[in-house]
Design a protein around this motif. Structure first.
Motif, PDB file in Angstrom:
ATOM      1  N   ALA A   1      27.872  42.324  40.946  1.00 40.12           N
ATOM      2  CA  ALA A   1      27.731  41.209  39.996  1.00 40.12           C
ATOM      3  C   ALA A   1      26.972  40.060  40.596  1.00 40.12           C
ATOM      4  O   ALA A   1      26.753  39.889  41.726  1.00 40.12           O
ATOM      5  CB  ALA A   1      29.097  40.750  39.536  1.00 40.12           C
TER       6      ALA A   1
ATOM      7  N   MET B   1      28.079  38.297  44.935  1.00 41.30           N
ATOM      8  CA  MET B   1      29.445  37.903  45.213  1.00 41.30           C
ATOM      9  C   MET B   1      29.411  36.885  46.354  1.00 41.30           C
ATOM     10  O   MET B   1      28.704  37.067  47.325  1.00 41.30           O
ATOM     11  CB  MET B   1      30.259  39.145  45.611  1.00 41.30           C
ATOM     12  CG  MET B   1      31.622  38.822  46.157  1.00 41.30           C
ATOM     13  SD  MET B   1      32.558  40.190  46.887  1.00 41.30           S
ATOM     14  CE  MET B   1      32.561  41.401  45.644  1.00 41.30           C
TER      15      MET B   1
ATOM     16  N   MET C   1      38.520  40.245  49.617  1.00 41.68           N
ATOM     17  CA  MET C   1      38.710  41.594  49.079  1.00 41.68           C
ATOM     18  C   MET C   1      38.662  42.637  50.200  1.00 41.68           C
ATOM     19  O   MET C   1      39.430  43.598  50.190  1.00 41.68           O
ATOM     20  CB  MET C   1      37.674  41.888  47.995  1.00 41.68           C
ATOM     21  CG  MET C   1      37.883  41.054  46.740  1.00 41.68           C
ATOM     22  SD  MET C   1      36.736  41.452  45.412  1.00 41.68           S
ATOM     23  CE  MET C   1      37.636  42.811  44.641  1.00 41.68           C
TER      24      MET C   1
ATOM     25  N   TYR D   1      41.220  49.413  43.564  1.00 33.92           N
ATOM     26  CA  TYR D   1      40.767  48.141  44.121  1.00 33.92           C
ATOM     27  C   TYR D   1      39.338  48.272  44.654  1.00 33.92           C
ATOM     28  O   TYR D   1      38.539  47.341  44.516  1.00 33.92           O
ATOM     29  CB  TYR D   1      41.721  47.677  45.222  1.00 33.92           C
ATOM     30  CG  TYR D   1      41.574  46.222  45.555  1.00 33.92           C
ATOM     31  CD1 TYR D   1      42.102  45.244  44.715  1.00 33.92           C
ATOM     32  CD2 TYR D   1      40.906  45.804  46.701  1.00 33.92           C
ATOM     33  CE1 TYR D   1      41.963  43.895  45.014  1.00 33.92           C
ATOM     34  CE2 TYR D   1      40.765  44.461  46.997  1.00 33.92           C
ATOM     35  CZ  TYR D   1      41.293  43.513  46.151  1.00 33.92           C
ATOM     36  OH  TYR D   1      41.140  42.179  46.439  1.00 33.92           O
TER      37      TYR D   1
ATOM     38  N   LYS E   1      36.984  47.855  41.799  1.00 33.76           N
ATOM     39  CA  LYS E   1      36.827  46.420  41.490  1.00 33.76           C
ATOM     40  C   LYS E   1      35.933  45.742  42.525  1.00 33.76           C
ATOM     41  O   LYS E   1      35.086  44.920  42.178  1.00 33.76           O
ATOM     42  CB  LYS E   1      38.189  45.724  41.460  1.00 33.76           C
ATOM     43  CG  LYS E   1      39.057  46.108  40.310  1.00 33.76           C
ATOM     44  CD  LYS E   1      40.397  45.398  40.395  1.00 33.76           C
ATOM     45  CE  LYS E   1      41.348  45.888  39.325  1.00 33.76           C
ATOM     46  NZ  LYS E   1      42.668  45.257  39.437  1.00 33.76           N
ATOM     47  N   PHE E   2      36.155  46.080  43.785  1.00 34.94           N
ATOM     48  CA  PHE E   2      35.379  45.504  44.883  1.00 34.94           C
ATOM     49  C   PHE E   2      33.900  45.841  44.714  1.00 34.94           C
ATOM     50  O   PHE E   2      33.036  44.962  44.823  1.00 34.94           O
ATOM     51  CB  PHE E   2      35.923  46.049  46.213  1.00 34.94           C
ATOM     52  CG  PHE E   2      35.231  45.541  47.438  1.00 34.94           C
ATOM     53  CD1 PHE E   2      35.345  44.221  47.820  1.00 34.94           C
ATOM     54  CD2 PHE E   2      34.493  46.401  48.238  1.00 34.94           C
ATOM     55  CE1 PHE E   2      34.724  43.748  48.967  1.00 34.94           C
ATOM     56  CE2 PHE E   2      33.872  45.945  49.387  1.00 34.94           C
ATOM     57  CZ  PHE E   2      33.995  44.616  49.750  1.00 34.94           C
ATOM     58  N   ASN E   3      33.615  47.092  44.430  1.00 30.60           N
ATOM     59  CA  ASN E   3      32.218  47.518  44.261  1.00 30.60           C
ATOM     60  C   ASN E   3      31.576  46.850  43.058  1.00 30.60           C
ATOM     61  O   ASN E   3      30.403  46.448  43.117  1.00 30.60           O
ATOM     62  CB  ASN E   3      32.134  49.042  44.153  1.00 30.60           C
ATOM     63  CG  ASN E   3      32.465  49.732  45.447  1.00 30.60           C
ATOM     64  OD1 ASN E   3      32.335  49.161  46.525  1.00 30.60           O
ATOM     65  ND2 ASN E   3      32.940  50.950  45.361  1.00 30.60           N
ATOM     66  N   LYS E   4      32.320  46.717  41.953  1.00 26.64           N
ATOM     67  CA  LYS E   4      31.793  46.042  40.774  1.00 26.64           C
ATOM     68  C   LYS E   4      31.516  44.568  41.066  1.00 26.64           C
ATOM     69  O   LYS E   4      30.500  44.018  40.624  1.00 26.64           O
ATOM     70  CB  LYS E   4      32.755  46.182  39.600  1.00 26.64           C
ATOM     71  CG  LYS E   4      32.741  47.544  38.982  1.00 26.64           C
ATOM     72  CD  LYS E   4      33.688  47.615  37.788  1.00 26.64           C
ATOM     73  CE  LYS E   4      33.686  49.013  37.189  1.00 26.64           C
ATOM     74  NZ  LYS E   4      34.637  49.134  36.079  1.00 26.64           N
ATOM     75  N   ALA E   5      32.414  43.946  41.809  1.00 28.84           N
ATOM     76  CA  ALA E   5      32.245  42.526  42.147  1.00 28.84           C
ATOM     77  C   ALA E   5      31.021  42.344  43.043  1.00 28.84           C
ATOM     78  O   ALA E   5      30.306  41.343  42.932  1.00 28.84           O
ATOM     79  CB  ALA E   5      33.499  41.988  42.835  1.00 28.84           C
ATOM     80  N   GLN E   6      30.762  43.303  43.937  1.00 29.79           N
ATOM     81  CA  GLN E   6      29.589  43.213  44.809  1.00 29.79           C
ATOM     82  C   GLN E   6      28.298  43.312  44.020  1.00 29.79           C
ATOM     83  O   GLN E   6      27.309  42.683  44.372  1.00 29.79           O
ATOM     84  CB  GLN E   6      29.606  44.325  45.851  1.00 29.79           C
ATOM     85  CG  GLN E   6      30.507  44.070  47.016  1.00 29.79           C
ATOM     86  CD  GLN E   6      30.407  45.181  48.039  1.00 29.79           C
ATOM     87  OE1 GLN E   6      30.541  46.353  47.713  1.00 29.79           O
ATOM     88  NE2 GLN E   6      30.158  44.797  49.274  1.00 29.79           N
TER      89      GLN E   6
ATOM     90  N   LYS F   1      34.923  35.452  48.702  1.00 29.32           N
ATOM     91  CA  LYS F   1      35.565  36.474  47.852  1.00 29.32           C
ATOM     92  C   LYS F   1      35.378  37.849  48.476  1.00 29.32           C
ATOM     93  O   LYS F   1      36.310  38.665  48.496  1.00 29.32           O
ATOM     94  CB  LYS F   1      34.973  36.439  46.448  1.00 29.32           C
ATOM     95  CG  LYS F   1      35.513  37.504  45.535  1.00 29.32           C
ATOM     96  CD  LYS F   1      36.078  36.890  44.292  1.00 29.32           C
ATOM     97  CE  LYS F   1      36.545  37.993  43.366  1.00 29.32           C
ATOM     98  NZ  LYS F   1      37.925  37.855  43.026  1.00 29.32           N
ATOM     99  N   TYR F   2      34.201  38.135  48.991  1.00 31.68           N
ATOM    100  CA  TYR F   2      33.940  39.411  49.656  1.00 31.68           C
ATOM    101  C   TYR F   2      34.906  39.610  50.821  1.00 31.68           C
ATOM    102  O   TYR F   2      35.523  40.664  50.951  1.00 31.68           O
ATOM    103  CB  TYR F   2      32.487  39.459  50.144  1.00 31.68           C
ATOM    104  CG  TYR F   2      32.203  40.657  51.013  1.00 31.68           C
ATOM    105  CD1 TYR F   2      31.873  41.878  50.456  1.00 31.68           C
ATOM    106  CD2 TYR F   2      32.280  40.574  52.405  1.00 31.68           C
ATOM    107  CE1 TYR F   2      31.626  42.989  51.248  1.00 31.68           C
ATOM    108  CE2 TYR F   2      32.038  41.675  53.213  1.00 31.68           C
ATOM    109  CZ  TYR F   2      31.706  42.877  52.620  1.00 31.68           C
ATOM    110  OH  TYR F   2      31.469  43.965  53.411  1.00 31.68           O
TER     111      TYR F   2
END
Length: 80
Positions: A80, A1, A9, A70, A73-78, A5-6
């Protein structure tokens, strides 16, 4: 990420936590008023405070649920 963006979020999570804490503070203040009403009863004010307490409690629950979603979502984005 990417870092921007990090940070965005994380800021959102912090704001959600702040709102939740504010609502919990409101509940505490309402509870103080309700307790005071035991000494000086006022049925109309008691009714209003009980309704306000319920709405604030519902807000805390809704915000907590939103935060959990949220965070997922944050953990999934991290990852990725």
């Amino acid at each position: 990420m990417e870092q921007a963006k990090y940070e965005q979020m994380q800021t959102m999570l912090n704001k959600l936590e702040d709102v939740k804490n504010s609502q919990e503070s409101i509940i505490d203040k309402i509870n103080h008023i309700i307790t005071d009403l035991f000494q000086n009863p006022d049925k109309d004010l008691e009714k209003v405070m009980e309704e306000a307490h319920q709405r604030a409690s519902d807000n805390v629950d809704n915000i907590r649920e939103a935060m959990e979603e949220y965070e997922i979502k944050f953990n999934k984005a991290q990852q990725a």
